[in-house]
Design a protein around this motif. Structure first.
Motif, PDB file in Angstrom:
ATOM      1  N   TRP A  13       0.888  -1.172   0.000  1.00 32.98           N
ATOM      2  CA  TRP A  13       0.000   0.000   0.000  1.00 32.98           C
ATOM      3  C   TRP A  13       0.919   1.212   0.000  1.00 32.98           C
ATOM      4  N   ASN A  33     -12.273  -0.033  -1.584  1.00 34.97           N
ATOM      5  CA  ASN A  33     -12.395   0.377  -2.984  1.00 34.97           C
ATOM      6  C   ASN A  33     -11.762  -0.624  -3.941  1.00 34.97           C
ATOM      7  N   ARG A  44     -10.324   2.386   3.567  1.00 35.00           N
ATOM      8  CA  ARG A  44     -11.043   2.915   2.393  1.00 35.00           C
ATOM      9  C   ARG A  44     -10.472   2.349   1.103  1.00 35.00           C
ATOM     10  N   ASP A  45      -9.144   2.378   0.973  1.00 31.67           N
ATOM     11  CA  ASP A  45      -8.513   1.888  -0.251  1.00 31.67           C
ATOM     12  C   ASP A  45      -8.711   0.382  -0.413  1.00 31.67           C
ATOM     13  N   GLU A  52      -4.158  -3.307  -4.661  1.00 36.86           N
ATOM     14  CA  GLU A  52      -5.247  -3.471  -5.627  1.00 36.86           C
ATOM     15  C   GLU A  52      -5.114  -4.773  -6.415  1.00 36.86           C
ATOM     16  N   GLU A 103      -7.817   5.661   5.812  1.00 34.10           N
ATOM     17  CA  GLU A 103      -7.432   5.719   4.403  1.00 34.10           C
ATOM     18  C   GLU A 103      -7.090   4.325   3.877  1.00 34.10           C
TER      19      GLU A 103
END
Length: 282
Positions: free
Chosen positions: A70, A212, A208-209, A175, A205
């Motif tokens: 990250w 997402n 959240r990431d 991701e 944060e």
């Protein structure tokens, strides 16, 4: 519904000290009725654990703990109820293991120089029974060679970030890691969020990431959480609409401060991870 689950544990297949069968036997002794084996970046222990769990009447959740990046920070994501035959997941595991092997070789080279040893990488491989040993195995080599007092000293003197034996690994992005887990039929769970020592803002944060990226659950129930940590994790799973997972992160019986299955109860209004589509129910 599971009554005593533990969705985060490690065996000798990565950096635990028990064989997969021994781990399952210990879980049975502590009344665990659903155990996830989540070794670091490997699926090697799952077949043995599955057979042992079947003999013990325990639900074995096939899992993995994937190392990802990250930004520049290493984060761990669990994949629960994964498909061990997934081509995408097997390709990711192979890449992760090669990254671990290259890192281990470089750690060995650095320790040979810094600690004035010889063959540190080979010795760590022999102890681990693997050609991609993690840092705990190098710590054991340092102890056995008399270079340090104990494993804690090994990390502080050589192996933690900023020290001469530390080597960063170019892990896959958060991701991509989550995408690969989803493609492999797994439920992605953000592991031990409190362990990253982030401020409240940065933790939010990260969550959240993760959300997402397709993340589905937060490991919010663990042994030893302070009231502040527990409240912060609850704030995160509620705000970002994540399911809740629970795990001890068990590695060794020497960890006297935790036991398999020794996690807090699930909040009545939370969605437990096993209730998500693709999970094994309970």
């Amino acid at each position: 519904m599971f009554h005593c689950p533990d969705f985060h544990s490690h065996s000798l297949a990565s950096d635990g000290v028990l064989t997969p069968a021994e781990l399952v036997a210990r879980a049975a002794e502590y009344g665990v009725d659903a155990l996830a084996l989540t070794d670091h970046d490997t699926l090697d222990g799952l077949e043995e654990a599955g057979q042992a769990a079947s003999e013990r009447g325990i639900t074995l959740v096939p899992g993995i703990e994937l190392s990802v990046l990250w930004g520049s920070r290493e984060i761990h994501v669990l994949g629960l109820w994964l498909d061990t035959s997934s081509a995408t997941l097997l390709k990711r595991v192979k890449a992760q293991q090669e990254a671990r092997r290259q890192r281990a070789i470089r750690i060995g080279e650095r320790l040979d120089r810094a600690a004035r040893l010889n063959g540190t990488y080979a010795k760590a491989c022999a102890l681990a029974g693997s050609d991609f040993p993690g840092r705990p195995w190098f710590a054991r080599v340092l102890v056995e060679e008399g270079a340090v007092r104990d494993q804690g000293h090994a990390f502080n003197r050589f192996l933690k970030k900023g020290q001469s034996g530390f080597v960063a690994t170019p892990w896959v992005s958060l991701e991509q890691g989550v995408a690969d887990l989803l493609a492999g039929g797994a439920i992605p769970v953000l592991a031990h969020p409190q362990a990253y020592q982030l401020t409240r803002k940065r933790l939010r944060e990260l969550v959240r990431d993760f959300r997402n990226a397709g993340g589905l659950a937060l490991e919010a129930l663990m042994p030893g959480l302070s009231p502040h940590q527990a409240a912060l994790l609850e704030e995160c799973w509620r705000h970002f609409d994540l399911a809740v997972s629970a795990g001890s992160d068990f590695h060794s019986p020497a960890q006297k401060w935790l036991r398999l299955g020794g996690v807090p109860p699930f909040p009545a209004d939370a969605t437990p991870v096993w209730a998500l589509p693709g999970a094994g129910g309970g």
